[in-house]
Scaffold this motif. Sequence first.
Motif: not given
Length: 99
Positions: A6-16, A21-23
Amino acid sequence: MATKKEKQLRTCSKGHQYYKSSDCPTCPICEAERKPKTGILSQISAPARRALEAHRISSLKQLSEYSEKEISTLHGMGPKAITILKEALKENNLHFKTN
């Protein structure tokens, strides 16, 4: 039978914020922002570009110092990128190093 992640919502270090779904930790928004506008690195996929960048290859002249086999074994370098690189070398009267 493999199950689809399942696709997960992520936030990068820049705030995007992005869904993945991948690692793979690479933020697609950051990658799009840093993609070159010109040159050989602008013509290939992000994984292939990162593979060349990791080996400090940013020009066709530098690329011509490696064999096709050496470049094709880099993680992220696929057949399409090799085809693009070979054509670009040919158009500029260069070629992969021969063993």
